[in-house]
Scaffold this motif. Structure first.
Motif, PDB file in Angstrom:
ATOM      1  N   ARG A 139      12.157   5.171  -5.189  1.00  0.00           N
ATOM      2  CA  ARG A 139      12.706   4.989  -3.848  1.00  0.00           C
ATOM      3  C   ARG A 139      11.611   5.206  -2.807  1.00  0.00           C
ATOM      4  O   ARG A 139      11.581   6.224  -2.119  1.00  0.00           O
ATOM      5  N   PRO A 140      10.698   4.244  -2.732  1.00  0.00           N
ATOM      6  CA  PRO A 140       9.595   4.418  -1.756  1.00  0.00           C
ATOM      7  C   PRO A 140      10.130   4.287  -0.343  1.00  0.00           C
ATOM      8  O   PRO A 140      11.061   3.532  -0.072  1.00  0.00           O
ATOM      9  N   ARG A 141       9.524   5.047   0.565  1.00  0.00           N
ATOM     10  CA  ARG A 141       9.917   4.945   1.966  1.00  0.00           C
ATOM     11  C   ARG A 141       9.399   3.634   2.552  1.00  0.00           C
ATOM     12  O   ARG A 141       8.394   3.086   2.098  1.00  0.00           O
ATOM     13  N   PRO A 142      10.090   3.094   3.553  1.00  0.00           N
ATOM     14  CA  PRO A 142       9.607   1.851   4.167  1.00  0.00           C
ATOM     15  C   PRO A 142       8.257   2.085   4.845  1.00  0.00           C
ATOM     16  O   PRO A 142       8.007   3.165   5.381  1.00  0.00           O
ATOM     17  N   PRO A 143       7.354   1.089   4.799  1.00  0.00           N
ATOM     18  CA  PRO A 143       6.024   1.289   5.377  1.00  0.00           C
ATOM     19  C   PRO A 143       6.080   1.435   6.896  1.00  0.00           C
ATOM     20  O   PRO A 143       6.889   0.810   7.573  1.00  0.00           O
TER      21      PRO A 143
ATOM     22  N   GLU B 299      -0.793   6.425   5.923  1.00  0.00           N
ATOM     23  CA  GLU B 299      -0.512   7.493   4.957  1.00  0.00           C
ATOM     24  C   GLU B 299      -0.393   6.934   3.543  1.00  0.00           C
ATOM     25  O   GLU B 299      -0.870   7.532   2.580  1.00  0.00           O
ATOM     26  N   ALA B 300       0.244   5.751   3.418  1.00  0.00           N
ATOM     27  CA  ALA B 300       0.371   5.139   2.094  1.00  0.00           C
ATOM     28  C   ALA B 300      -0.999   4.748   1.540  1.00  0.00           C
ATOM     29  O   ALA B 300      -1.286   4.935   0.353  1.00  0.00           O
ATOM     30  N   LEU B 301      -1.868   4.189   2.407  1.00  0.00           N
ATOM     31  CA  LEU B 301      -3.208   3.828   1.956  1.00  0.00           C
ATOM     32  C   LEU B 301      -3.999   5.068   1.548  1.00  0.00           C
ATOM     33  O   LEU B 301      -4.782   5.028   0.585  1.00  0.00           O
TER      34      LEU B 301
ATOM     35  N   ILE C 194       2.093   0.172  -3.513  1.00  0.00           N
ATOM     36  CA  ILE C 194       1.640   0.261  -2.118  1.00  0.00           C
ATOM     37  C   ILE C 194       0.872  -1.006  -1.719  1.00  0.00           C
ATOM     38  O   ILE C 194       1.075  -1.538  -0.628  1.00  0.00           O
ATOM     39  N   VAL C 195       0.027  -1.498  -2.608  1.00  0.00           N
ATOM     40  CA  VAL C 195      -0.735  -2.714  -2.298  1.00  0.00           C
ATOM     41  C   VAL C 195       0.209  -3.904  -2.157  1.00  0.00           C
ATOM     42  O   VAL C 195       0.051  -4.742  -1.254  1.00  0.00           O
ATOM     43  N   ASN C 196       1.201  -3.999  -3.002  1.00  0.00           N
ATOM     44  CA  ASN C 196       2.157  -5.112  -2.912  1.00  0.00           C
ATOM     45  C   ASN C 196       2.941  -5.057  -1.608  1.00  0.00           C
ATOM     46  O   ASN C 196       3.214  -6.103  -0.994  1.00  0.00           O
TER      47      ASN C 196
ATOM     48  N   LEU D 100      -5.632   5.438  -2.100  1.00  0.00           N
ATOM     49  CA  LEU D 100      -7.075   5.623  -2.272  1.00  0.00           C
ATOM     50  C   LEU D 100      -7.385   6.959  -2.939  1.00  0.00           C
ATOM     51  O   LEU D 100      -8.273   7.061  -3.802  1.00  0.00           O
ATOM     52  N   LEU D 101      -6.642   8.022  -2.573  1.00  0.00           N
ATOM     53  CA  LEU D 101      -6.869   9.328  -3.191  1.00  0.00           C
ATOM     54  C   LEU D 101      -6.558   9.284  -4.678  1.00  0.00           C
ATOM     55  O   LEU D 101      -7.276   9.872  -5.505  1.00  0.00           O
ATOM     56  N   ASN D 102      -5.473   8.574  -5.056  1.00  0.00           N
ATOM     57  CA  ASN D 102      -5.141   8.431  -6.479  1.00  0.00           C
ATOM     58  C   ASN D 102      -6.277   7.745  -7.233  1.00  0.00           C
ATOM     59  O   ASN D 102      -6.645   8.146  -8.342  1.00  0.00           O
ATOM     60  N   LEU D 103      -6.841   6.688  -6.629  1.00  0.00           N
ATOM     61  CA  LEU D 103      -7.929   5.964  -7.295  1.00  0.00           C
ATOM     62  C   LEU D 103      -9.157   6.847  -7.452  1.00  0.00           C
ATOM     63  O   LEU D 103      -9.826   6.829  -8.496  1.00  0.00           O
TER      64      LEU D 103
END
Length: 626
Positions: free
Chosen positions: A459-463, A505-507, A591-593, A511-514
């Protein structure tokens, strides 16, 4: 060049008249030049002939003189001492010679001149010029130059008997110039003969020009008529390609045959184009530079529910729904020259509304000049419906895999908790509870962590879209990640990377995950010598990929991935790490999609991994033609 400019300014536009003028210039100029050359050569030939004749007469008199004046004065007692007696004696001896020669050629004057006596001895014909005997020539007379140089000479000039062509031959005896002999002819006689030559040349030139003009007139009329046939035929062919130009002869006939053949090929090509346009399942619409519809195939008729006859020649705006603010890729291409490929649009005239993809480009003529634009419209409603079904099936399959992954991830902690509880149920001392209680709590926390990540993924939050500086996000995430490993984190940031429309925040999370994944891959690599350890690094690079997108690349020198795992790296609950949940890269992919971007992963086992994100600079607009 100047002649061509002058000719273009003449008020003559008829091909026939221009041909006549051109031919006259081409014919008359050579005839005039030839006439001038002939006239000049004729004059020169006449002068040469006169010179030869006069010198021939002078040589005759020179031969008749014999040994010279001394021999003729041998029977005169006073000899050279008495000038008057010597002149009279020599005249008596030589006058009959000069008179005979002068009478042989009318208009010619001949005579002897004695250098020693400095006097004219004879001048024939004597009845006309006998009075000049005994006279001395002037100091500047050319005869004195002849006697001084000993060289023959000829000259036009006004001499003793008037304007003449005078040939002068020095008389040499025993190596000494003793006088000279002349033979001359009146200039007017020479000019009269030259006039005859000039008249002959002029009459011949005029006659040649007249004959040439007649031939040009006939030829130009015939050529003009043939050209008129071609011009009229082309006009008729412009209205109807089925009307050929009548056959002609010679080279024009070959031109007509070539034009008729090209017309047939054009007619065949037009028929082929029309057949292709009619048989293509995609809608094709072409407009001219004014935005008016020039082509409208049957597929486009079906999409727009209008007949081609009703819209051909009409503004393309007429196809839009009244009062609807919409954008057309076709009109944008016409205005800006920009090509659009596969833009998803909607036609709201139908019920339900049709979903199409539009690809537009500029139309240019053979010279590369813009003449309009064309758009190809593909109805993808059915394709999208089938894709939706496929995606639904994929989602069901993914749900099955997700369920299996969840069951696997939850079963291990539950099994541990159950084992601990069975063991503790048989324990009699509190020490065992104190020893195994924290272990049970950690397993419960692990379950809670899995459930939390699963909820965040499901359930991702809307961007929250705003202007984002990609380089700043890269710097912040690199700073946060530096304390998690001793590997080096390098930044290769291009200053030209612009702001983009994105959820900052999503980016940051993606990026932190990568970066963390890259650091973990480096930590898994066995430690080697100091030089090899110095190459343990993560590089974060940013670039402007093209006019519409920016690139973020995270590369590491870690262990890399087995090629068989590359297709599963973005699947939920797939992980090559023993303690991993497999939701990190899946979250990055989501997030990229959401940002309408692209993500690619390239990895070589034992060498490292490169993850590349392509994100749009601007949020795409919703477009729909009427």
């Amino acid at each position: 060049m100047r002649f061509a400019k002058l000719f273009s300014r003449l008020p003559v536009r008829s091909l026939r008249h221009r041909l006549i003028l051109t031919s006259l210039v081409v014919v008359a100029l050579p005839i005039a030049i030839v006439g001038m050359v002939l006239e000049y050569q004729g004059r020169q030939a006449l002068i040469t002939e006169k010179q030869s004749k006069l010198f021939a007469l002078a040589r005759i008199l020179d031969g008749e003189l014999g040994p010279g004046f001394d021999a003729l004065l041998a029977d005169l007692p006073t000899g050279w001492r008495d000038r008057e007696a010597a002149i009279a004696h020599l005249n008596a001896k030589l006058a009959h010679l000069t008179d005979r020669v002068a009478q042989a050629d009318s208009g010619v004057g001949v005579g002897y001149y004695a250098r020693r006596l400095d006097a004219i001895l004879t001048y024939g014909p004597s009845d006309l010029y006998g009075g000049t005997v005994g006279r001395s020539i002037d100091a500047d007379h050319p005869g004195r130059r002849v006697m001084a140089t000993g060289e023959p000479d000829i000259e036009f000039g006004s001499l003793v008997r008037g304007p003449v062509l005078n040939a002068m031959l020095p008389v040499k005896r025993e190596g000494e110039v003793i006088g000279y002999i002349w033979a001359n002819e009146f200039t007017k006689d020479v000019q009269r003969q030259q006039g005859v030559i000039d008249q002959a040349v002029i009459y011949s030139s005029i006659g040649g020009i007249v004959v040439a003009l007649m031939l040009i007139q006939f030829t130009s009329r015939s050529l003009s008529n043939d050209v008129g046939v071609i011009v009229n035929g082309l006009k008729a062919m412009k209205r109807d390609l089925h009307t050929p130009i009548p056959a002609l002869r010679d080279e024009l006939g070959a031109i007509v045959d070539a034009i008729n053949a090209m017309a047939k090929e054009l007619l065949d090509a037009r028929s082929l184009t029309e057949n292709i346009m009619a048989s293509v399942a995609d809608g094709i619409i072409a407009i001219d530079v004014d935005g008016n519809i020039a082509a409208f195939n049957p597929a486009a008729e079906a999409l727009y529910a209008v007949r081609a006859e009703a819209v051909i020649g009409q503004p393309y705006h007429a196809l839009f729904v009244d009062g609807t603010d919409m954008v057309s890729v076709l009109l944008d291409t016409l205005e800006t020259g920009r090509t659009h490929i596969g833009v998803t649009l909607t036609i709201p005239r139908t019920d339900p509304a049709l979903k199409i993809t539009a690809s537009s480009s500029v139309l240019r003529d053979g010279d590369g000049q813009r003449i309009g634009a064309v758009v190809v419209l593909k109805d993808v409603s059915e394709r999208d419906r089938l894709m939706e079904q496929v995606m639904q099936a994929d989602r069901l399959a993914a749900l099955g895999e997700l369920t299996a992954g969840i069951a696997h991830e939850i079963r291990n902690p539950l099994t541990s908790i159950r084992g601990f509880m069975q063991y503790l149920s048989e324990c009699r001392t509190i020490d065992d509870w104190k020893e195994y209680g924290p272990l049970i709590i950690r397993q419960v926390d692990s379950l809670n962590h899995i459930i939390g990540e699963l909820l965040a993924f499901g359930r991702p939050r809307p961007p929250c879209i705003g202007k984002v500086l990609v380089n700043r996000i890269a710097e912040e995430m690199a700073f946060l990640a530096r304390g998690k490993s001793d590997a080096r984190i390098d930044l290769d940031l291009d200053a030209d990377v612009p702001e983009i429309d994105a959820d900052g925040e999503a980016l940051k999370q993606a990026l932190l995950n990568l970066i963390i994944n890259a650091l973990q891959a480096i930590e898994e690599r066995p430690s080697m010598d100091a030089d090899a350890d110095a190459g343990r690094s993560v590089t974060i690079a940013t670039r402007r990929h093209d006019a519409d997108r920016v690139m973020i690349r995270v590369s590491d020198t870690g262990v890399g991935l087995d090629p068989k795992h590359l297709k599963k790296v973005f699947d939920p609950f797939f992980s090559t790490k023993a303690a991993g949940t497999g939701l990190g890269l899946a979250m990055v992919h989501r997030i990229v999609n959401v940002h309408n971007g692209e993500i690619t992963l390239d990895s070589q086992e034992g060498k490292g991994t490169v993850v590349t994100l392509l994100l749009p600079i601007e949020r795409p607009r919703t477009e729909a033609p009427a």
